[in-house]
Design a protein around this motif. Structure first.
Motif, PDB file in Angstrom:
ATOM      1  N   LEU A 190      94.163 -53.557 117.380  1.00 20.63           N
ATOM      2  CA  LEU A 190      94.153 -52.334 118.168  1.00 20.63           C
ATOM      3  C   LEU A 190      94.881 -51.211 117.434  1.00 20.63           C
ATOM      4  CD1 LEU A 190      94.952 -53.701 121.753  1.00 20.63           C
ATOM      5  CD2 LEU A 190      92.721 -53.306 120.713  1.00 20.63           C
ATOM      6  N   ALA A 191      96.061 -51.524 116.884  1.00 18.62           N
ATOM      7  CA  ALA A 191      96.835 -50.507 116.179  1.00 18.62           C
ATOM      8  C   ALA A 191      96.152 -50.073 114.891  1.00 18.62           C
ATOM      9  CB  ALA A 191      98.228 -51.046 115.877  1.00 18.62           C
ATOM     10  N   ALA A 217     105.833 -57.144 113.738  1.00 21.85           N
ATOM     11  CA  ALA A 217     105.005 -56.417 112.771  1.00 21.85           C
ATOM     12  C   ALA A 217     103.613 -57.015 112.863  1.00 21.85           C
ATOM     13  CB  ALA A 217     105.570 -56.542 111.356  1.00 21.85           C
ATOM     14  N   ASN A 218     102.665 -56.248 113.391  1.00 19.83           N
ATOM     15  CA  ASN A 218     101.309 -56.743 113.629  1.00 19.83           C
ATOM     16  C   ASN A 218     100.376 -56.116 112.603  1.00 19.83           C
ATOM     17  OD1 ASN A 218     102.830 -56.240 116.373  1.00 19.83           O
ATOM     18  ND2 ASN A 218     101.585 -58.065 116.640  1.00 19.83           N
ATOM     19  N   ALA A 219      99.708 -56.953 111.850  1.00 19.63           N
ATOM     20  CA  ALA A 219      98.928 -56.474 110.715  1.00 19.63           C
ATOM     21  C   ALA A 219      97.436 -56.676 110.936  1.00 19.63           C
ATOM     22  CB  ALA A 219      99.359 -57.199 109.443  1.00 19.63           C
ATOM     23  N   ALA A 220      96.653 -55.702 110.468  1.00 19.34           N
ATOM     24  CA  ALA A 220      95.200 -55.825 110.430  1.00 19.34           C
ATOM     25  C   ALA A 220      94.741 -55.398 109.049  1.00 19.34           C
ATOM     26  CB  ALA A 220      94.544 -54.952 111.497  1.00 19.34           C
ATOM     27  N   PRO A 270      96.879 -40.846 110.482  1.00 15.00           N
ATOM     28  CA  PRO A 270      97.115 -39.738 111.420  1.00 15.00           C
ATOM     29  C   PRO A 270      97.904 -40.110 112.655  1.00 15.00           C
ATOM     30  CG  PRO A 270      94.816 -40.420 111.467  1.00 15.00           C
ATOM     31  CD  PRO A 270      95.447 -41.125 110.316  1.00 15.00           C
ATOM     32  N   GLU A 271      97.784 -41.348 113.132  1.00 14.07           N
ATOM     33  CA  GLU A 271      98.513 -41.772 114.336  1.00 14.07           C
ATOM     34  C   GLU A 271      99.436 -42.916 113.969  1.00 14.07           C
ATOM     35  OE1 GLU A 271      98.745 -40.582 117.285  1.00 14.07           O
ATOM     36  OE2 GLU A 271      97.165 -39.082 117.257  1.00 14.07           O
ATOM     37  N   ARG A 272     100.689 -42.814 114.394  1.00 14.88           N
ATOM     38  CA  ARG A 272     101.649 -43.870 114.059  1.00 14.88           C
ATOM     39  C   ARG A 272     102.289 -44.456 115.318  1.00 14.88           C
ATOM     40  NH1 ARG A 272     101.870 -40.061 110.085  1.00 14.88           N
ATOM     41  NH2 ARG A 272     103.602 -38.890 111.003  1.00 14.88           N
ATOM     42  N   ILE A 273     103.187 -43.721 115.953  1.00 16.92           N
ATOM     43  CA  ILE A 273     103.898 -44.318 117.091  1.00 16.92           C
ATOM     44  C   ILE A 273     102.961 -44.540 118.271  1.00 16.92           C
ATOM     45  CG2 ILE A 273     104.665 -42.180 118.212  1.00 16.92           C
ATOM     46  CD1 ILE A 273     107.436 -43.647 118.529  1.00 16.92           C
ATOM     47  N   ARG A 274     101.855 -43.792 118.358  1.00 16.18           N
ATOM     48  CA  ARG A 274     100.916 -43.960 119.472  1.00 16.18           C
ATOM     49  C   ARG A 274      99.696 -44.815 119.090  1.00 16.18           C
ATOM     50  NH1 ARG A 274     102.771 -38.577 120.720  1.00 16.18           N
ATOM     51  NH2 ARG A 274     103.428 -38.424 122.890  1.00 16.18           N
ATOM     52  N   ALA A 275      99.758 -45.516 117.977  1.00 14.62           N
ATOM     53  CA  ALA A 275      98.566 -46.196 117.471  1.00 14.62           C
ATOM     54  C   ALA A 275      97.981 -47.205 118.458  1.00 14.62           C
ATOM     55  CB  ALA A 275      98.884 -46.890 116.144  1.00 14.62           C
ATOM     56  N   THR A 276      98.843 -47.897 119.202  1.00 19.40           N
ATOM     57  CA  THR A 276      98.352 -48.963 120.068  1.00 19.40           C
ATOM     58  C   THR A 276      97.931 -48.464 121.456  1.00 19.40           C
ATOM     59  OG1 THR A 276      99.970 -50.363 118.914  1.00 19.40           O
ATOM     60  CG2 THR A 276      98.864 -51.354 120.757  1.00 19.40           C
ATOM     61  N   VAL A 277      98.235 -47.206 121.756  1.00 18.40           N
ATOM     62  CA  VAL A 277      97.838 -46.691 123.062  1.00 18.40           C
ATOM     63  C   VAL A 277      96.306 -46.626 123.140  1.00 18.40           C
ATOM     64  CG1 VAL A 277      97.910 -44.681 124.571  1.00 18.40           C
ATOM     65  CG2 VAL A 277      99.949 -45.380 123.363  1.00 18.40           C
ATOM     66  N   ILE A 278      95.783 -47.220 124.124  1.00 21.52           N
ATOM     67  CA  ILE A 278      94.328 -47.248 124.289  1.00 21.52           C
ATOM     68  C   ILE A 278      93.880 -45.988 125.012  1.00 21.52           C
ATOM     69  CG2 ILE A 278      92.369 -48.613 125.088  1.00 21.52           C
ATOM     70  CD1 ILE A 278      94.365 -49.955 123.092  1.00 21.52           C
ATOM     71  N   LEU A 307      80.088 -53.910 129.823  1.00 25.12           N
ATOM     72  CA  LEU A 307      80.856 -53.966 128.585  1.00 25.12           C
ATOM     73  C   LEU A 307      81.823 -52.794 128.565  1.00 25.12           C
ATOM     74  CD1 LEU A 307      78.109 -54.828 125.950  1.00 25.12           C
ATOM     75  CD2 LEU A 307      79.563 -56.364 127.251  1.00 25.12           C
ATOM     76  N   LYS A 308      83.096 -53.093 128.353  1.00 26.78           N
ATOM     77  CA  LYS A 308      84.125 -52.045 128.310  1.00 26.78           C
ATOM     78  C   LYS A 308      84.655 -51.973 126.889  1.00 26.78           C
ATOM     79  CE  LYS A 308      85.372 -53.107 133.065  1.00 26.78           C
ATOM     80  NZ  LYS A 308      86.444 -53.498 133.977  1.00 26.78           N
ATOM     81  N   THR A 309      84.267 -50.959 126.186  1.00 23.22           N
ATOM     82  CA  THR A 309      84.657 -50.808 124.793  1.00 23.22           C
ATOM     83  C   THR A 309      85.926 -49.991 124.706  1.00 23.22           C
ATOM     84  OG1 THR A 309      82.329 -50.847 124.169  1.00 23.22           O
ATOM     85  CG2 THR A 309      83.889 -50.096 122.517  1.00 23.22           C
ATOM     86  N   LEU A 310      86.959 -50.528 124.049  1.00 23.36           N
ATOM     87  CA  LEU A 310      88.217 -49.807 123.951  1.00 23.36           C
ATOM     88  C   LEU A 310      88.068 -48.649 122.971  1.00 23.36           C
ATOM     89  CD1 LEU A 310      90.728 -52.774 123.810  1.00 23.36           C
ATOM     90  CD2 LEU A 310      89.814 -51.565 125.781  1.00 23.36           C
ATOM     91  N   ILE A 311      88.556 -47.473 123.371  1.00 28.25           N
ATOM     92  CA  ILE A 311      88.402 -46.268 122.583  1.00 28.25           C
ATOM     93  C   ILE A 311      89.750 -45.857 122.023  1.00 28.25           C
ATOM     94  CG2 ILE A 311      87.627 -43.862 122.644  1.00 28.25           C
ATOM     95  CD1 ILE A 311      85.503 -46.065 123.114  1.00 28.25           C
ATOM     96  N   PHE A 312      89.751 -45.403 120.781  1.00 31.26           N
ATOM     97  CA  PHE A 312      90.989 -45.009 120.125  1.00 31.26           C
ATOM     98  C   PHE A 312      90.838 -43.584 119.591  1.00 31.26           C
ATOM     99  CE2 PHE A 312      90.059 -49.416 119.632  1.00 31.26           C
ATOM    100  CZ  PHE A 312      91.219 -50.052 120.028  1.00 31.26           C
ATOM    101  N   LYS A 313      91.965 -42.913 119.424  1.00 30.81           N
ATOM    102  CA  LYS A 313      91.955 -41.616 118.759  1.00 30.81           C
ATOM    103  C   LYS A 313      92.039 -41.875 117.261  1.00 30.81           C
ATOM    104  CE  LYS A 313      94.196 -37.136 118.563  1.00 30.81           C
ATOM    105  NZ  LYS A 313      94.183 -37.026 117.129  1.00 30.81           N
TER     106      LYS A 313
END
Length: 466
Positions: A128-129, A156-159, A305-313, A459-465
């Protein structure tokens, strides 16, 4: 064209955040095709304040305070609660390990109405992040293999994204609030996940000098450097890993998000001592140490571009569709709401045990969810022998995990797989197997009542900025 207002709430180890989005949804199908609703535009309407997550005695999440935060942000946004069509509430990091996390999830599910509420497993949090930070898009644009480390208070969560495609996900017990101090720099909290490591290194676990804190931060940073370089995990890495180790494959570059990620990119503070202890934890020093160690190792760091808010859906968008007609299900199970999808790749010709191992690893990402939906990826016209080995592997996983089998398949084989499962299963509980559904990680499914010979899905697709 329709427009939906959606809300995302992230309850993490250190911070709780709220964000509101407007989604534009339109029918993108041709005249001769069935309706296909897709997101064609998205706009962030409101970014809420960043709150410290209310934790009582290091053990409990404070429900009353969380509800007050939601009410305050609804009011500050100027958006009426009844105008919010959908969204997501995600509990992440060490917040997911608090004793009442499951009860909080249930309470918020009732409080938030139609919002998706879930305790995100550590790997899923990293995915997600990675998407929300913009790291996936950077990897796609630059055609590189990039790992995003989302470092918050507890984990620390890595992708890992290879040219934009998710290649790996993992997590470690590395975070800014694993060690906390008072004004005299005495340790007031030490996470049990690293307590043994600290005791092994220091005679007095209650007081730490600046040099000792720096030593811990350097050890954490060196672990991340070795992983980024593709080295096989040693004893120290394995002691910090959550569930499983990463693939030992080097990356071309790294990016960082989360609260500690902000400090990785921050310029040097004029008063470093005040900067290092301003939050009463190791977060600022850890971020700076990570930046220094990656520079010394010559590993490029990409700014996202997004850091502290990266995981906010940002939102969850509802897209109704019908499954294929070759389905197998127990009607007593329906309806089922907000079932998170776990995408499990299928590789033709591989053995049963290899598939089962991958299934176990992927399913472990959603440790807090009672139900998960397994989406079998890349399955194309399987032979009956393949159907049988899939059924055996799925039955083994169902029995050892204690979870109900909920399956979606991309091709027309749900009925034959369902019939084979019915023969080899010894479980009394019902199961569901539908086809012509392509669902990926980060998607939630509502299984509605059947329509004719098909099952109606949301189907609910999670949207990110990005």
């Amino acid at each position: 064209m329709q427009q939906l207002i959606s809300v995302g709430i992230d309850i993490g180890t250190s911070t709780t955040q709220v964000i509101y989005s407007r989604l534009s949804v339109d029918d993108t199908s041709y005249a001769s095709q069935l309706s296909q609703m897709e997101i064609v535009d998205k706009e962030i309407l409101y970014k809420g304040r960043i709150y410290m997550t209310p934790i009582v005695q290091q053990k409990f999440l404070a429900m009353d305070v969380l509800k007050a935060i939601l009410n305050r942000e609804f009011q500050a946004s100027g958006i009426r609660r009844e105008d919010v069509a959908s969204g997501a509430v995600i509990i992440t990091g060490e917040a997911a390990n608090k004793e009442n996390a499951a009860g909080i999830a249930e309470a918020l599910a009732e409080y938030a109405g139609d919002l998706v509420v879930a305790i995100a497993g550590p790997d899923l949090e990293g995915i997600l992040a990675g998407i929300g930070s913009g790291a996936q898009q950077k990897a796609r644009e630059k055609l590189i293999r990039l790992v995003n480390f989302d470092i918050g208070g507890g984990t620390a969560n890595a992708a890992v994204f290879d040219k934009g495609k998710l290649a790996d996900a993992y997590a470690l017990h590395i975070g800014g609030r694993l060690i906390q101090f008072d004004a005299a720099h005495r340790v007031t909290y030490c996470s049990p996940f690293i307590h043994k490591m600290l005791q092994a290194q220091h005679d007095d676990g209650n007081v730490m000098t600046t040099q000792q804190v720096q030593h811990i931060c350097r050890e954490f940073a060196d672990v991340l450097v070795r992983i980024a370089q593709g080295r096989s995990p040693g004893a120290e890495e394995k002691s910090l890993m959550i569930y499983h180790s990463p693939q030992p494959v080097p990356v071309d570059a790294c990016s960082f998000s989360g609260g500690v990620g902000e400090f990785v990119y921050q310029e040097d503070a004029p008063d470093k001592n005040a900067f290092f202890y301003r939050y009463g934890d190791i977060g600022p020093r850890l971020g700076l140490t990570i930046r220094q160690r990656f520079a010394e190792a010559g590993i490029p760091v990409v700014k996202v571009p997004e850091r502290i808010r990266a995981t906010v859906i940002g939102a969850g968008v509802h897209s109704m569709k019908l499954s294929g007609s070759t389905v197998f299900y127990d009607s007593k199970l329906l309806p089922l709401k907000n079932v998170p999808v776990v995408a499990v790749p299928y590789r033709q010709g591989e053995g049963e045990e290899k598939f089962l191992t991958r299934l176990r690893q992927k399913a472990a990402r959603n440790v807090g969810d009672v139900n998960i939906c397994l989406s079998i990826q890349d399955l194309k016209k399987p032979r009956y022998q393949e159907i049988k080995f899939l059924a055996r592997a799925l039955c083994k996983w169902e029995k050892e995990s204690g979870r109900r089998l909920l399956l979606v398949l991309p091709c027309d084989c749900a009925k034959v797989l369902g019939q084979t499962l019915a023969i080899c299963r010894d479980e009394a509980q019902g199961f569901l197997c539908v086809d012509n559904v392509r669902a990926t990680d980060g998607t939630y499914i509502d299984f509605c009542k059947p329509v004719g010979g098909s099952v109606l899905l949301v189907l609910k697709t999670l949207i990110f900025k990005n």
